[in-house]
Write a protein that holds these residues in place. Sequence first.
Motif, PDB file in Angstrom:
ATOM      1  N   UNK A 170      10.361  -8.486   6.234  1.00  0.00           N
ATOM      2  CA  UNK A 170       9.672  -7.404   5.528  1.00  0.00           C
ATOM      3  C   UNK A 170       8.636  -6.886   6.518  1.00  0.00           C
ATOM      4  N   UNK A 171       8.673  -5.580   6.766  1.00  0.00           N
ATOM      5  CA  UNK A 171       7.791  -5.000   7.782  1.00  0.00           C
ATOM      6  C   UNK A 171       6.573  -4.358   7.121  1.00  0.00           C
ATOM      7  N   UNK A 172       5.507  -4.259   7.905  1.00  0.00           N
ATOM      8  CA  UNK A 172       4.231  -3.748   7.410  1.00  0.00           C
ATOM      9  C   UNK A 172       4.101  -2.262   7.725  1.00  0.00           C
ATOM     10  N   UNK A 173       3.436  -1.517   6.834  1.00  0.00           N
ATOM     11  CA  UNK A 173       3.054  -0.134   7.151  1.00  0.00           C
ATOM     12  C   UNK A 173       1.554  -0.075   7.385  1.00  0.00           C
ATOM     13  N   UNK A 195      -1.850   1.226  -3.662  1.00  0.00           N
ATOM     14  CA  UNK A 195      -0.569   1.392  -2.962  1.00  0.00           C
ATOM     15  C   UNK A 195      -0.211   0.078  -2.283  1.00  0.00           C
ATOM     16  N   UNK A 196       0.964  -0.436  -2.609  1.00  0.00           N
ATOM     17  CA  UNK A 196       1.479  -1.599  -1.896  1.00  0.00           C
ATOM     18  C   UNK A 196       2.929  -1.283  -1.569  1.00  0.00           C
ATOM     19  N   UNK A 240      -6.628  -3.895   3.539  1.00  0.00           N
ATOM     20  CA  UNK A 240      -5.462  -3.402   2.808  1.00  0.00           C
ATOM     21  C   UNK A 240      -5.917  -2.270   1.895  1.00  0.00           C
ATOM     22  N   UNK A 241      -4.952  -1.449   1.484  1.00  0.00           N
ATOM     23  CA  UNK A 241      -5.293  -0.317   0.617  1.00  0.00           C
ATOM     24  C   UNK A 241      -5.881  -0.828  -0.702  1.00  0.00           C
ATOM     25  N   UNK A 242      -5.307  -1.910  -1.186  1.00  0.00           N
ATOM     26  CA  UNK A 242      -5.772  -2.437  -2.476  1.00  0.00           C
ATOM     27  C   UNK A 242      -7.222  -2.893  -2.417  1.00  0.00           C
ATOM     28  N   UNK A 243      -7.606  -3.502  -1.280  1.00  0.00           N
ATOM     29  CA  UNK A 243      -9.012  -3.914  -1.116  1.00  0.00           C
ATOM     30  C   UNK A 243      -9.933  -2.715  -1.253  1.00  0.00           C
ATOM     31  N   UNK A 244      -9.443  -1.548  -0.803  1.00  0.00           N
ATOM     32  CA  UNK A 244     -10.281  -0.350  -0.812  1.00  0.00           C
ATOM     33  C   UNK A 244     -10.148   0.409  -2.131  1.00  0.00           C
ATOM     34  N   UNK A 269      -1.495  -8.463   1.233  1.00  0.00           N
ATOM     35  CA  UNK A 269      -2.541  -9.241   1.900  1.00  0.00           C
ATOM     36  C   UNK A 269      -2.578  -8.863   3.363  1.00  0.00           C
ATOM     37  N   UNK A 270      -3.729  -9.124   4.011  1.00  0.00           N
ATOM     38  CA  UNK A 270      -3.836  -8.817   5.434  1.00  0.00           C
ATOM     39  C   UNK A 270      -2.834  -9.645   6.227  1.00  0.00           C
TER      40      UNK A 270
END
Lengths: 327, 506
Positions: A123-126, A246-247, A238-242, A228-229
């Motif tokens: 699974x790759x990260x954006x 969006x995940x 991460x977007x969720x932290x902010x 998660x980071x």
Amino acid sequence: MNIWKTLTMTAAALAVSAPAAMAEWQPRKPVEFIIMAGTGGGADQIARLLQGLIQSKGLSPRPFIPINKPGGSGAEALSYMKDKEGDNHTLLVALNSFYTTPIIQEELEIDVLSFAPIGRMAMDTFLLWVNTDQEDITDLDSYVAAVKAADSTWKVGGTGSGQEDSILTAMMEKELGYEVTYIPFPGGGTVAKNLVGNQIDSTVNNPSEQMEFWRAENTKPLVQFNGERTEPFMDVPTAKELGVDIEYYMQRSISGPAGMDPEAVAWYQNLFEELFNSEEWQAYCESDGLTCEKWITGDELAAFHEAQLKRHEELIEAVGAESIMSK
Amino acid sequence: MDSILTLLGAGLLQSFEPLNLAMIFLGCLAGLFIGAMPGLGSVNGVAILLPVTFLVPPTSAIIFLAALYYGAMYGGAVSSITLGIPGASTAVATVFDGRPMAQSGRADQALMAAAIASFIGGTISVILFTGFAPPLALFALKFGPQEEFALMLVAFATFIGLGGDDIPKTIFSILIGLVLAAVGFDIISGQPRLIFFGMVEFQRGIEFLVLAIGIYGIGEMLWTLEHTKGAIQMHKVEFGLKRIVKNLGQVKKYLPTTLLGSVLGFFVGTLPAAGATPAALMSYGLAKSFSKDGDSFGKGNVSGVAAPEAANNAASTGSMLPMLTLGIPGSPTTAILLGGMIIWGLRPGPLLFAESPDFVWGLIGSMYVANFVTVILNIALIPIFIRVLAMPFSILAPIIFVLCVVGVFATTDRMFDTWLMLLLGCMGYLMRKLNYPVAPAVLAIVLGPLTERSLRQSLISSQGDAMTFLERPISLVCILIAVALVLFPVISNILRKRKATLKAAE
């Protein structure tokens, strides 16, 4: 004399037929390794790494030949796979356009769930990237302010309308309340180059596409869209932290065409499982921010594809198909 | 500069190590034959031979593959000249003049010119590479969609002059090429378009090699068959030292176009979007535009062989630059080299030059040596190559036919493309019969997709404002050059006619 002749003939016949009868299925000609994206992008790099590993470890009696078919946001590759129904020597290196393109382009009549599930490699990260020249932009807030100030002329580069990065871009437009101009390029590598050359203002590339430019301090990541980071981006929020809901991940999996012989499917599944567990692959995952914890194959992978297909249908409906297609 | 020379010295020393020297020799030889076989381009060669390279250290391995790549660039010219089938897409432009030269008994001259021009192109581009790699990489970054589009306009403009005096026929030919190039998926929206008769096979578009082999291989064969009635094309095969010296004396004639082609080819090669095929076509077009006897191009002008050959070799070196510094391969073959590098634990990118100097400079050093080896091999093999032409055409024609069919099928693995190739071959023959130039159609199908993409990207990013092409300095310069190139033959034509009428009046 005659007996001698018969004996040699029998021996020869046995020598030829015995191994054939005992050996399991394996490729009899070069395997086409179809990449549904352009050169230099994440899928391309993975395919070429895997191809090399297969050859250097001597895992296949015939070589794997990577072929890029980036046309029509992966439609070219998917149609090609559809044409190859029942073929045992063609594999697809898939990403999320594996789901999005058949949804958006119904007329292609492609059913990816009919494809033979070989294995999920990662699974790759954006991440959201900008050029380091943009000194005023240091975090998501300053980024949003800059995009809003540009009044929809902010140029976001991507790999094609309907591709996963265009969906992510549309999700960001919706969540963050701005509009951008989306410019498609033929692959993640070209997008990265255009960001470094300041031809575009930002992009959502995968880590492998930006890694070397990031190390050379040409570009910088602002946000990651994982839950998660992820290594090596432990200091990127991460977007969720902010507080942005969006995940989104990119799947990296291998599929065969529909109707591939079960023996061939089993052979490829073994091959890619061995690759997945190899030291080299796991090292690549770690250095390039991919998550490669669990090997998924067969029915489990088919179920994963089905769930992802459904999720993408919902996502596309939520952001509106027209918002990810060019005017 | 001093440090560059030291590094280069070390690199050259490295390539003279026995193992590396052997790799260069083997690579060049293998490449030469792979390039000369239609349908077996350098892409397949490099892909098939990649595993062999895992037996040797990474630097030797990339040296082998790079040598193979050059060898194939030289080899492509061989079948273009002797058989009229482009051995690889990069060698299409070589057919334009190489084939007519062979038909008029000057095959050895054409092969010689191809070898020497390739050598000059290869060497000049390695020198440019050695001296200016980092600044050139920066310059390539300045090339956005607008600049790419403007550059494509220059290419089209050079070809307006290609059709001789008949500009309307040239434009018609370009338009046919553009229509064929547009078949398949729309590159921006991903929708299928121009699917003739609703046949799904057209969704994948028309592969360039299918068109090139069809028009040149089959079309030429029909044409030659009609004109020679199956006779032998070259009666005396002689190739002694005398002939070599005589051919070397000709270098003067095509030196300027070779130099121009080398620099242009290298530059186009460094742009990630382009590659060697557009470079060779553009170089041919420019050579024709600037030539004093432009009309003899396409009829066997030796400069018409030298220009594209210099450019495609220069471009193959040039395309190493974006591969090494940006990680973006400039051609399908470099994409496979890139795969090899990742396996060897080398990560191409802006830091590669600083982090793996041994590798980079070993590779650069080997390019100098590989160029020498290929030119010598080539000249030594010319007598064998031209023996092909000593056969009667009635025997050669079926061989060409088989090679065309096998070449297309081997490349795309589809019977559909084979039939399409035959159909396009008949079309090519008819176009020649009706005096339509086919070269512009070939150019259009190569550049069409690149042009369309860059045009649409530019207009999207400028919110539909076409002035964007004139506002950016590099693109403005390119557009001015394009306009000048279009007007030049038109004006010189008018002037010539006026002179003629004045003379007549006197």
